[in-house]
Every structure is written in structure tokens, then in C-alpha cells.
Design a protein around this motif. Sequence first.
Motif, PDB file in Angstrom:
ATOM      1  N   LYS A  37      -3.968  17.632 -36.305  1.00  0.00           N
ATOM      2  CA  LYS A  37      -4.510  18.307 -35.128  1.00  0.00           C
ATOM      3  C   LYS A  37      -5.703  19.155 -35.531  1.00  0.00           C
ATOM      4  CE  LYS A  37      -1.387  16.787 -32.263  1.00  0.00           C
ATOM      5  NZ  LYS A  37      -1.745  15.812 -31.195  1.00  0.00           N
ATOM      6  N   SER A  38      -6.726  19.135 -34.719  1.00  0.00           N
ATOM      7  CA  SER A  38      -7.910  19.933 -35.028  1.00  0.00           C
ATOM      8  C   SER A  38      -8.702  20.194 -33.762  1.00  0.00           C
ATOM      9  CB  SER A  38      -8.801  19.212 -36.047  1.00  0.00           C
ATOM     10  OG  SER A  38      -9.347  18.027 -35.487  1.00  0.00           O
ATOM     11  N   ASP A  39      -9.530  21.219 -33.815  1.00  0.00           N
ATOM     12  CA  ASP A  39     -10.504  21.499 -32.765  1.00  0.00           C
ATOM     13  C   ASP A  39     -11.838  20.950 -33.238  1.00  0.00           C
ATOM     14  OD1 ASP A  39      -8.795  22.936 -31.010  1.00  0.00           O
ATOM     15  OD2 ASP A  39      -8.942  24.672 -32.334  1.00  0.00           O
ATOM     16  N   VAL A  40     -12.409  20.029 -32.471  1.00  0.00           N
ATOM     17  CA  VAL A  40     -13.621  19.353 -32.892  1.00  0.00           C
ATOM     18  C   VAL A  40     -14.691  19.492 -31.825  1.00  0.00           C
ATOM     19  CG1 VAL A  40     -12.885  17.131 -31.942  1.00  0.00           C
ATOM     20  CG2 VAL A  40     -14.545  17.180 -33.814  1.00  0.00           C
ATOM     21  N   ALA A  41     -15.944  19.564 -32.276  1.00  0.00           N
ATOM     22  CA  ALA A  41     -17.089  19.618 -31.374  1.00  0.00           C
ATOM     23  C   ALA A  41     -18.126  18.614 -31.853  1.00  0.00           C
ATOM     24  CB  ALA A  41     -17.693  21.019 -31.342  1.00  0.00           C
ATOM     25  N   ASP A  42     -18.782  17.965 -30.884  1.00  0.00           N
ATOM     26  CA  ASP A  42     -19.785  16.952 -31.173  1.00  0.00           C
ATOM     27  C   ASP A  42     -21.167  17.503 -30.812  1.00  0.00           C
ATOM     28  OD1 ASP A  42     -19.995  13.676 -31.504  1.00  0.00           O
ATOM     29  OD2 ASP A  42     -21.596  14.547 -30.295  1.00  0.00           O
ATOM     30  N   GLN A  81     -17.495  34.856 -24.927  1.00  0.00           N
ATOM     31  CA  GLN A  81     -18.223  35.079 -26.171  1.00  0.00           C
ATOM     32  C   GLN A  81     -19.042  33.866 -26.601  1.00  0.00           C
ATOM     33  OE1 GLN A  81     -14.868  35.465 -25.689  1.00  0.00           O
ATOM     34  NE2 GLN A  81     -14.017  36.781 -27.311  1.00  0.00           N
ATOM     35  N   ILE A  82     -18.717  32.683 -26.071  1.00  0.00           N
ATOM     36  CA  ILE A  82     -19.363  31.447 -26.485  1.00  0.00           C
ATOM     37  C   ILE A  82     -20.318  30.976 -25.409  1.00  0.00           C
ATOM     38  CG2 ILE A  82     -19.035  29.063 -27.198  1.00  0.00           C
ATOM     39  CD1 ILE A  82     -18.004  31.019 -29.225  1.00  0.00           C
ATOM     40  N   HIS A  83     -21.533  30.672 -25.823  1.00  0.00           N
ATOM     41  CA  HIS A  83     -22.541  30.107 -24.927  1.00  0.00           C
ATOM     42  C   HIS A  83     -22.957  28.755 -25.476  1.00  0.00           C
ATOM     43  CE1 HIS A  83     -25.836  29.787 -22.109  1.00  0.00           C
ATOM     44  NE2 HIS A  83     -26.690  29.604 -23.107  1.00  0.00           N
ATOM     45  N   SER A  84     -22.969  27.728 -24.653  1.00  0.00           N
ATOM     46  CA  SER A  84     -23.310  26.376 -25.076  1.00  0.00           C
ATOM     47  C   SER A  84     -24.764  26.075 -24.725  1.00  0.00           C
ATOM     48  CB  SER A  84     -22.385  25.359 -24.411  1.00  0.00           C
ATOM     49  OG  SER A  84     -22.718  24.052 -24.798  1.00  0.00           O
ATOM     50  N   VAL A  85     -25.487  25.534 -25.689  1.00  0.00           N
ATOM     51  CA  VAL A  85     -26.870  25.108 -25.490  1.00  0.00           C
ATOM     52  C   VAL A  85     -26.908  23.594 -25.615  1.00  0.00           C
ATOM     53  CG1 VAL A  85     -29.238  25.247 -26.341  1.00  0.00           C
ATOM     54  CG2 VAL A  85     -27.762  27.254 -26.453  1.00  0.00           C
ATOM     55  N   GLY A  86     -27.390  22.915 -24.581  1.00  0.00           N
ATOM     56  CA  GLY A  86     -27.406  21.463 -24.614  1.00  0.00           C
ATOM     57  C   GLY A  86     -26.023  20.892 -24.355  1.00  0.00           C
ATOM     58  N   ASN A  87     -25.842  19.649 -24.724  1.00  0.00           N
ATOM     59  CA  ASN A  87     -24.601  18.928 -24.433  1.00  0.00           C
ATOM     60  C   ASN A  87     -23.696  18.942 -25.657  1.00  0.00           C
ATOM     61  OD1 ASN A  87     -22.674  17.330 -23.194  1.00  0.00           O
ATOM     62  ND2 ASN A  87     -23.705  15.415 -23.749  1.00  0.00           N
ATOM     63  N   VAL A  88     -22.711  19.850 -25.648  1.00  0.00           N
ATOM     64  CA  VAL A  88     -21.705  19.912 -26.700  1.00  0.00           C
ATOM     65  C   VAL A  88     -20.401  19.407 -26.119  1.00  0.00           C
ATOM     66  CG1 VAL A  88     -20.444  21.367 -28.309  1.00  0.00           C
ATOM     67  CG2 VAL A  88     -22.839  21.869 -27.808  1.00  0.00           C
ATOM     68  N   THR A  89     -19.854  18.349 -26.708  1.00  0.00           N
ATOM     69  CA  THR A  89     -18.583  17.796 -26.236  1.00  0.00           C
ATOM     70  C   THR A  89     -17.511  18.061 -27.284  1.00  0.00           C
ATOM     71  OG1 THR A  89     -19.088  15.628 -27.201  1.00  0.00           O
ATOM     72  CG2 THR A  89     -19.770  16.007 -24.919  1.00  0.00           C
ATOM     73  N   PHE A  90     -16.251  17.826 -26.879  1.00  0.00           N
ATOM     74  CA  PHE A  90     -15.137  18.199 -27.749  1.00  0.00           C
ATOM     75  C   PHE A  90     -14.316  16.991 -28.191  1.00  0.00           C
ATOM     76  CE2 PHE A  90     -16.171  21.882 -25.115  1.00  0.00           C
ATOM     77  CZ  PHE A  90     -16.540  22.760 -26.120  1.00  0.00           C
ATOM     78  N   SER A  91     -15.016  15.905 -28.430  1.00  0.00           N
ATOM     79  CA  SER A  91     -14.453  14.734 -29.098  1.00  0.00           C
ATOM     80  C   SER A  91     -15.566  14.135 -29.938  1.00  0.00           C
ATOM     81  CB  SER A  91     -13.918  13.709 -28.096  1.00  0.00           C
ATOM     82  OG  SER A  91     -14.973  13.222 -27.276  1.00  0.00           O
ATOM     83  N   CYS A  92     -15.203  13.571 -31.071  1.00  0.00           N
ATOM     84  CA  CYS A  92     -16.215  13.103 -32.021  1.00  0.00           C
ATOM     85  C   CYS A  92     -16.618  11.678 -31.681  1.00  0.00           C
ATOM     86  CB  CYS A  92     -15.661  13.169 -33.450  1.00  0.00           C
ATOM     87  SG  CYS A  92     -16.907  12.881 -34.716  1.00  0.00           S
ATOM     88  N   SER A  93     -17.868  11.493 -31.297  1.00  0.00           N
ATOM     89  CA  SER A  93     -18.378  10.169 -30.946  1.00  0.00           C
ATOM     90  C   SER A  93     -18.987   9.507 -32.175  1.00  0.00           C
ATOM     91  CB  SER A  93     -19.432  10.276 -29.842  1.00  0.00           C
ATOM     92  OG  SER A  93     -20.540  11.050 -30.280  1.00  0.00           O
ATOM     93  N   GLU A  94     -19.085   8.196 -32.152  1.00  0.00           N
ATOM     94  CA  GLU A  94     -19.683   7.441 -33.238  1.00  0.00           C
ATOM     95  C   GLU A  94     -21.140   7.143 -32.903  1.00  0.00           C
ATOM     96  OE1 GLU A  94     -18.301   6.869 -36.092  1.00  0.00           O
ATOM     97  OE2 GLU A  94     -16.424   7.800 -35.449  1.00  0.00           O
ATOM     98  N   PRO A  95     -21.997   7.080 -33.916  1.00  0.00           N
ATOM     99  CA  PRO A  95     -23.424   6.836 -33.660  1.00  0.00           C
ATOM    100  C   PRO A  95     -23.665   5.434 -33.135  1.00  0.00           C
ATOM    101  CG  PRO A  95     -22.955   6.696 -36.007  1.00  0.00           C
ATOM    102  CD  PRO A  95     -21.696   7.171 -35.346  1.00  0.00           C
TER     103      PRO A  95
END
Length: 1343
Positions: A185-190, A358-372
Motif C-alpha cells: 500500500k502506498s500514496d502515489v502521485a503522478d 496546506q496543499i496547493h496543486s499546480v497543473g494536473n496531478v493525479t493519484f495513480s501512476c500512469s505509464e508513458p
Amino acid sequence: MPALLAKMSSRSASWFYAFSVIVLSICGSTHAAKSCNGPLLSVLPESSFKSSSTSSNSQLPHSAKLNRREGEGGWAPERSDRQPWLQLDLREKMEITAIATQGRSGSSDWVSSFMLLFSDSGLAWKQYGQSEDTETYRGNTNSEGVVQHKLVHSITARFLRFIPVDWSSTGWIGLRVEVYGCVYKSDVADFNGRSALLYRFNQKSQRTVKDVISLRFKSYGADGVLVHGEGHRGDYLTLELHHGTLALHLNLDDAKLYPSSGNVSVGLGSLLDDQLWHYVLVKRSNKQVNLTVDGHTRHLSTTGVEDSLEVDYELSFGGIPIPGKPGSFLRKNFHGCIENLYYNGVSIINLAKRRKLQIHSVGNVTFSCSEPQPQMMSTTFLSSSSSYLSLPLEPLRVWGLDVHFHFRSWNQEGLLFSTGLAQGSQHLVLQISRGQLHLMVHGAAEQKTNISIEVSVTDGLWHSVSLSYRDLIVSLVLDNEPTSTMDVQSHADSGNSVFFGGCPQYSGDCKNPTVAFQGCMRQIFLNNQLMDLPRVQQGLLGNYSKLQFDICGIRNRCLPNFCEHDGRCTQSWDTFYCDCSGTGYTGETCHNSIYEASCEAHRQMGSASGYFYIDPDGTGPLKAALVYCNMTEKKVWTVVGHNNSGSVNVTGATTKKPYVMRFNYTVSLEQLRTLIGRSEHCQQEVVYSCRKSRLFNTWDGRPLSWWLDRSGEKQTYWGGSVPGVQQCSCSLEENCIDMNYFCNCDADTHLWVNDTGLLSYKDHLPLTEIVIGDTNRTGSAAVYRVGSLQCNGDRFLWNAASFYPGSSSLHFPKFQAELSADISLYFKTTASSGVLLENLGTTDFITLKLTTPSAVTFIFDVGNGPVDLTVTSPVPLNDKQWHYVRAERNLKEASLQVDQLPLHTLEAPSEGHYRLQLKSLLFIGGSTFKESSFLGCIRALTLNGVTLDLEEQAKLTPGVTPGCPGHCNGSASVCHNRGRCMEKNSGYVCDCTHSAYNGPQCKKEVSMSFESGSSVTLTFQMPFPVMHNRDRGSQSSSSQPIHSQSSAIYAHNGESRENIAFSYLTTHTPAMLLCVSTYHQQYLAIILANNGSLQIWYRLNREKRAEIFTPKVSSLADGQLHRVQVHREGNDLYVQIDKDFDQKYNLSSDMKMNTLRSLTLGKVTGTSAGHAGLDEEVLRAGSKGFIGCLSSVQYNHLTPLKTAFLSRGSSSVYVLGNLVESNCGALADSTTSQSASEGVDRGVDRLKKTRSVSAVIGALITAVFLITLCAVAVTSCFLYRRCSHTHTHPQEKASISQKKDPRHSPEHSYPAGLENSYPVDLVMDLNLDLHSSVSHSRKEYYI
């Protein structure tokens, strides 16, 4: 009420049950998380199992579950499968802690070794090795047994792939597997390269003295910011990827108050853009910082003033947004995934997922790891000789071709792409040459490189190449470089194949002017079509050889850096190389010091007093130290000065406000500790004069003045006394002015008295601080002077033990030699065999032994099987004489040298185990099994720079005694100037074969007076028989005895080092002192220019101009005797003239002086043998020759003057003109005979550049004396030459006059019958052996 109570009771019971289930679940999950070793394959569907191929429908991949017997009980691939594999899809990301394998049930099929790959996507794979130095796992030996491997570090992955490497010799591949672990289990950001997360503080700024940042990342690019924060004062912290390396930049100081004082940067890791997960940890405590990447840690300290980090407003992750410019970033953003990102215990991604303020997102940050996209599957080209990929080229409707691909490599040479052209046998070739990209038409009338892009492409990074062929114009684009074009005369050959990486053997369709490509390729496009490499692997498209699909197998062989002592590491695909320039060390891994261990060793070389570098710990971690060596008749003193050598007057000091002086020495305390420990005796003079200034309180004995030792401990005894008593030397000598006190100063008189003496307790030396506290009374004063540290003797050189019959041996703790091991020792014996040293591990071992009366063998095993090196001597080694042995093993090679025989080496494999794991005690003089015990003496046993105290251990061991009987034992060397002491029945003799001196103790100079046109030339024949045994087969040739009757001198491949020493006296310029040339048009010349300055000319590369070094601009043709010493190690050149400091120069090349052709003293012409191609100024000096006296000339192991005397009539020695024996070197002896104290004073004065008035007067008197003496010598020499010339027959072309001048005393005459005492064959066979290592030979024979 009862019903209500019953209902409540029921609810309570239900609540209690639910609570119990939750607690048990939590406990169970916690326990499971801690154990994480459950089987994972039993619940997987059949679709989770895939393979490269299947032998039959009953041997499908899903049959490969452990202990399964259905069908044919396991998976088996087709026998035609060239790269079989079994792949598992665990359906989600898992933490894998163990694996198990089994053969195919009821068969003779199993896998005996395999590789394990893992992946998140099933596209980009990484290999997981069983240990750091092995990449394969041990498999099964039968079909039913289970072999389990617990992983040293757990894997987090969704996909696993088993690749068989070896299998049953009686059957085929058969495999059943199990995987153990738990859900990860982990918290991930793309981050897509245009996005970032900002963590904003609750206040305007945040100041911290401790920071902890941890994260895991997977990057699709080589550059990008991971973490950044900065403050208005100039503080900042940046963690970023730069060219695939993780870099940390940190500043804690106010930029205005301390500009650039505290900026630090450190890099770690490489190839981090491999689309695989990497772990990062940054820990800072004040100024101390640790950066960890994938288990490798680097420590650094900030150099500024502040120790806190002040950051304004926010930390950014994934990029550095520009305030007020949405979507704009200051530096390149990170493109990839980050998981488990923590800053000082705060989970940044978890806050972002929960949309905390406390967290501000700039641009498109998603929370699953996509493949190139597109998916980038890599292929590895494994072999530099036979790898290639052939792809068909579809017929073109128009004449054109477009090729695009990515590649990465370390190799400087390799073919990337080749295709035929329609016109004849011409080919379009794209290749890497000298690290750069070159495009050429091969087979054209004018074969030349048409396009060359001068950008390095062998840095291990991914590079993109686009090649377009249209309308007889070829264009080439590398990365983001400008487009390069060229015209061609022929169209592409439509319908043929194109080749990547190399050419098939005997192929007419492909031309490869270089080696095959070793590296990785991906995204191969032909005419805008992505090539389907899985179809290639299955044999459905094109052809290939020596490729590994779906993985980029590139490795950074310089991480960790196995080059020792700050050596610079470079690499190719297969191995690494160490550049030792400027380190003071040499060898394949910069392990061996180029300096002698002590002043004693320099004296044995014949050096006069002067400044020298010494390296007391040899191959140990400490650098060499510059010291003054004072060579006296009886002892050699090592002198180390400090920052305050003059006399100091002290007044006004009290015990509350004492006078304090700190002494800083010219070498570090660690170096001093090693030097003192190696020396037999050390001392330091403390001169202390006083008037009404006490050292101790006369009432209670409390010290009023004291000093600190090297450990900072307070000492209250003074010079001449002993530790533990508060006394001075006068008390021990019973001559204090008042016997009621223990020190003269304690008498507290109005007269000047002194308590001067020597501190000689080695554990307290040197003195580091002096404190004086009783000079504040009327008339009180103290004057002190602390002398330099002086040491003599080398207690390790003669530290010996004698081994007697009875299987006795000495035992020491195990040898710490995982990565490198060097062993050196002397032995003498009458036995025919015996074990010198042995240390065992579970399977690894290392042994050094005498195997026959004339052979020494070095054997070791690091897990790849035993490796042995044997050196066979042409003379017996059991002759009761001392013999030197040095064995070394490192990651690059193993070597063994015996005496001055050629060094034998064996290259280490680039793959496999490399750590030597030892466990038992170290045995000296015997073995664990008490077989073949050694009988005789062993001395000076050194392991990795640490000399073992054999004598102390021998005192505790029955059957072994300290010391060794014989005349050639002891530190008082009886043979000088590289002479070798030889035991005889009734005494000893000195073998001066390897010395430039002669006489009973190798102390008599060999000098010649040269007239105009005189010269001595040694010529070398070619080739020299190779004795460098790279394989076992060469040992037989190397073991043959040297032909004793041959007087020929052979040239051979030397080493990138020279050692030259000689003395000369002349008044004529220009002059040629020495000239050495090779068969490869290299040369070295030492000349006197027109102005009398000494010049050293080096030309190591015949394609470049010679390099010129002038150590002294002033004239050295002044009629005085000068001593010149030159030492080259690689591209480092050290020059010492007389007793000045060593001067260091850097050559542009570290090439060897290969295959020597000639060595000349005196007259040289352009037509002389081997001297064609000399520079004009060198030829001008050579044509003038040398007029004067040359003495004690040595070039490596060559002694040209002695050879000229001993080899009259030899075809290899040419003497031109009239040479007269002289004794000009005696002047050197008269100038160096001085006491230890005189040498100490002069050494310190020279080091500090200050002299007292008396010293100046003394120097002037000495100079006048020397000039007068030299003038008398020159006059005598001139008269003698004239007289000799008068009596020489005019038709005599070349002679060596040995007539005695009646004015010369008998002790300076050359001994009669010298030729009989020192046979020519011995001189030719041993003295002119250039192959042996100079640094080793010094230590061999300096006894």
C-alpha cells in the motif's frame, strides 16, 4: 426493563463482537504486515501466467504452481525457444519477500539456475540479483525438491519473470514456482512534467535545524526537480534529477552576509531515468547531511556559518513554479511518479489526496501512476563482437528512408546502423567512434566520415537519433542538436534488410568498420512504423543474435566507486577503469602507493639528505607526507616540522590567564601516529629556560606549566624525564642546581637556568600545545623552543619470526580483504615447500605458499572457483637467502611478484562474485589442516598497508620464536644503495648487482670523466620474450631459466614510470646528460641548456610535441656536484635537484615508454642508434655531448656506467671516445656527512624559510668551503684528463681507462678483478631486467 436490558446486552454483545473482529483484524493485518510471507500464487487465475512458449498443451504456464501435479506437473518451453521465460501477473502491486522453485513433476526436467526480473507495467524490467556481486539464483538439482530464496531486500512489483539460465543435463527446462509476500500500500502521485504540489506553511517562514525527506520515485526523464524550498535570506534546498543522477543543493547562510560561503552540492546514483522505482532519504541535523539513494549513502557537511534552514511560505514538489506566472516553471519539471513522500513526518501526497488546505496543486496531478506513451520497451545488445538486429525494409514507393531510435551506452566504439545502397557495394553506416556520432558512406571511392557530431554520446544517458534519406540527401539529428546533412551518390537499396548494432558473420548486406554496439536501444521506427520487437523475439520478424529483450541491462560500474584513494572512475559496458593521476597511488584500482614507506627506504636507494614524500601506511587510507630525511652515517632521521620552531619569550602569564601556544605540524596527526608507530625511536627536544618562573608549585606540587600530547591529554613531565612523574631531566641525572627540587626552574632563582631535554615516550609524541602560567611576577620570564619531531629506524622492516618443525603457526584475526588484498613479505628457508599464509571462509579462501623449491603460488577463491598464479624462479628459492613476495587481488586483476622476476597478472572476470568472504583466523607459516607447515623465517609481513607484529605473537606461540638468526637480519643495514645482503656460511657478502654503486657494502661510487665526443650507449634488442602470464598456459614459458651465456639486452613493454638518479659536475653548456629512446619514437632527454638550466624533455606520444620542464632556471653548470632525481608515475612527474623540495609537474599523457631501444650518456647525434626524431634543441645538446664527470647513474634497474665497465666487448654496449674513471661523487659524501641535530635544524629552517644569523654565517662558511673544494676537484680532474689524454695512443678509438692517478688514494680506485666478481651474464640477466616493478623492487632488495 429486563427486555431493555436484554436488548442492550444483545447490542453490547454485538458491539463487543464487532470490536473484537476489528481488533483481531487490525492485529492480524499488523502481524501479516510484519511477517509479509504469505503465498501469493494460489489465488491467481490462469490468465496471470504467461510464457515465451509452451512445449505442449499439458505444460502450459498456469501449470507452474508449486507442488502441482495436474497435467504434466509444470511448465516447459519449446526446445527451439532461444530466450525462454515464465511471467507472473500478481494483479496488483505486491511486496515480495521470498521465492521458491521446483522442477516438473515426475520428470528429468528442472532449472538449475535462473535470473529474476520484476516490473510495475510488464514493459520496463529490472533484474534482481541474489547479492550485490551475483545476478543469478541457484535452482534445483531434481524435479521434486523445493529451493527457497529469501530476498535480502524485498521487491515491490506487480509482475515477475523467471528466466532459465541453466537446466538439467539429462532432460529439459521444467519449472514450478511460488512467490511469498503481501499487498503493498502506498500514496502515489503522478506528475506529467507540467505539474507540481505546493506545501504551504502556517506562518510566513519556517526555520528548522533538522529535516527529514523521504520518497520513492520513478522517472521517465533524465532531468527534473523533485523538492525545492528557498528563503528571502538566500537559504535554499533543492533535490533534483540531473542527467540521471540525483543532486542535492543546499545553502544555510545569509547570502548577503556570507555570499557563497555555505553552498554545497552533492550527487549520487546514476541511470535513475530507467522507469523503475528508486528510494531517496535526506537527513539533515544542523550542518551534517546524509543523502541516501537505493542504499548508497553520501555524507557531507555545510561549510558556512549558519546551521538552520529558513524557507519562506512553501515547499514545492515536482517543479518550481514562477510566482505570478501560472503554468511557468523556473527549471525543468519532474516527469514520473512519486510515492510515500514525507517531509518531517508529514505525508504530502496523503494531504493532497484529502484536499487539505496546506496543499496547493499546480497543473494536473493525479493519484495513480500512469505509464508513458508510447510504451518504451528496451532491448540490450550484449556482445561487442556478435550482437545484431536485422529488420526487413519494405519496398519503397519513393526513393527514401526514415530511421529513428533511442540508444544508451558507455562504449567509445560501436556500430549503430547499417544499410546497403543501390550502387554496388556501398553502405550507409552510422557508428560511434571515439565517443561521438559519425555517419559515413562505406565503400565509396573516397572513404571518409561525411558527418561528425562533436557531442559525447557514451555517458550512459538515452540519446535519440533521426536519420532521413531523401533525394540523395541524408540528414542526421542527434537529440536537440542542429540538423546535419550530406549529399550521396546512390539511393537506398529498397527491399533489403537494415541492421542495428552489428552485422551477421559473413554478411554481404552489412558492413561494420568497427566493433558491434554494446548497449540498449528502444523505440525503433522504420519509415514511421514502430518495430514490434516481441515478434522479433518469437522469430516472426527479422533476425537477431546476442540480444536480451524487454530490459535495458546497462549498469553503472562506477557506483560504488571501487577506485581507491580518490581515483577517478570511468567505464565501458563490461568493466571500469581507474585514473590514478595526481593521487600518489598506482595500480588497476589505485591501491598501491608510489612512495616509499620511510626515510630508511630512501637511504637504501642511495638518496642524500633532503625532502621526500613517504607513505608509512603504504596501501592504507592515509596520504603520503612530505618530510625531511636526514641521512647520517649511522642513522636515518625523519624530521617533521611545525608552525613555531623559533625561541619564544613569555612574560605576564598566570595560572588563570596562562600563555597557550598550539603547534600545527606539516603533516596530519593521523599520519604522525602511523609514522611514530612504525619508527623504532622518536624524540622531540623542548628547550626551556626560566628566571623566577616555576614549573610546579613548590607547596603542593600543582603544575604551573604543562603540555598536551597528540591525543590532547595533559602531561606534566618535561624533557629528559619519564611519564607519570612531575620531574625534569636534572632530577633523573641528579644534577639539579638545588637538589631539594625536581626541576631547575622550581628553585625560583633570579638567574637564568634551564630544564632542557628530549621527550621520547612515543605514545605521547608529538607535543601539540604548551601552557605556561608563572611569568607574571617581577623579574619573571621564560623562554622556550619546541624542536621538530625526529624519528629513526623502521621496526617493521625487520620484524620477523622463525618457524621450526612441529606444525606451528602464528594466528591473527581474519584478513579484512573483501574488495582488495595485498600481501607482501620476505622469507628465507631451506625447505622445498610450505604455506606462508592462509585464511579460510565458508567457501572462499586465500593462500600464499612455496610449492616447489623454485616456485611460489598465490591461490584464492571469491566464489567463482579457485584462481591460482604461480611464479617460477630460474634459481632456487630455498637457498637460505631472503626473497621478496608480493601478491595482490582486486576487482580488476590478481598479480604475483617474486624478487625482481617479471610481474605475473591474471585479469578478473567482469561478472560474478567479487567479494572475498573470510571467516576463520589468519594463519601465518601454516594452514588450518596443519599440512605443509613452513620451515624458516618470515619478516616484514604487511597486509593492506598494516604490518603484523610477528615478534610479539611469536612470544606467545610454541614452536615459533621472535626474530631470525643470520648476518643479514636487523635494521642496521650492512649493504647500501640497493645492495642485497647474501648469507654465507661464515658471514655475508653484498650483491651490488642492482646498485649504481660498488664495493664491499655497495657504497663506492662508479664515476666517469667524459671528454668532448665521449659517450656510453646501451642498445636493446627486440622483441623481449613475454612473461606476462594472462593465462595459465604462459607459465611454462615464464618458468624457463634465463640463458646465462647471452649478453644481449632485450627491449620490452615497460610501465608508465621511470626512476632516474645521477650526479654530475660540469662547466660546459649545452650538454647532454642522459637520453632514452624507444622503438615507438618516444624519448626522454635530460640536458643542460645554453644558460646552464637543467631541462627534462618528454615525448611519450610521437604525434605530439615534446613537453619541456625546467626545475631550476639558474645555471647548474657551475663546476659543483649536483644530484638529480627524477620519478614519473603515470602523468605525474617529480623532480628533485640536490636537497631542494620535490617539484611536481603534470604530463599530458600517461603512456608507457614501450620497448626501449637505446640509452645514451654523453654525445648523441641524429644518426645515432635509436635517436632519430629528436627535437632540434635536444640534438644540439646531444651533438655537444657532455664534458665533465658523471657519477652513480641509475635508470630504473639499469646502471649504465657499471655496465660499461663490466661489459667491454659486448655488442649491446658502445663506448665512444676516452672515458676515465673518476671519484667526483666523493664530493657528495663530504657534503652530506652531518649529525642528526644539524640535519634537523636545517630541515626545519628550510621548511619555514627562516634562518637565524648564526645559521646564515654557517651556510656562508659551508658554501665557501664547497666552492673551494669543487674548484680543487675540477682542477685535479682537468689535469688528470689532460695527463691521461697525453698518454693515450692516438689510434685508440674507444677505451675505458682504469689507470690509477698517483694523486688518488687507494680507497677510491676501482677494485681489480671486478669482472670476475660480478659476471656479465648476471648483470645482463638481472640488472637490465626492465619488466619488474620499480616500486616493488625497491622494497625487495633494500636490506
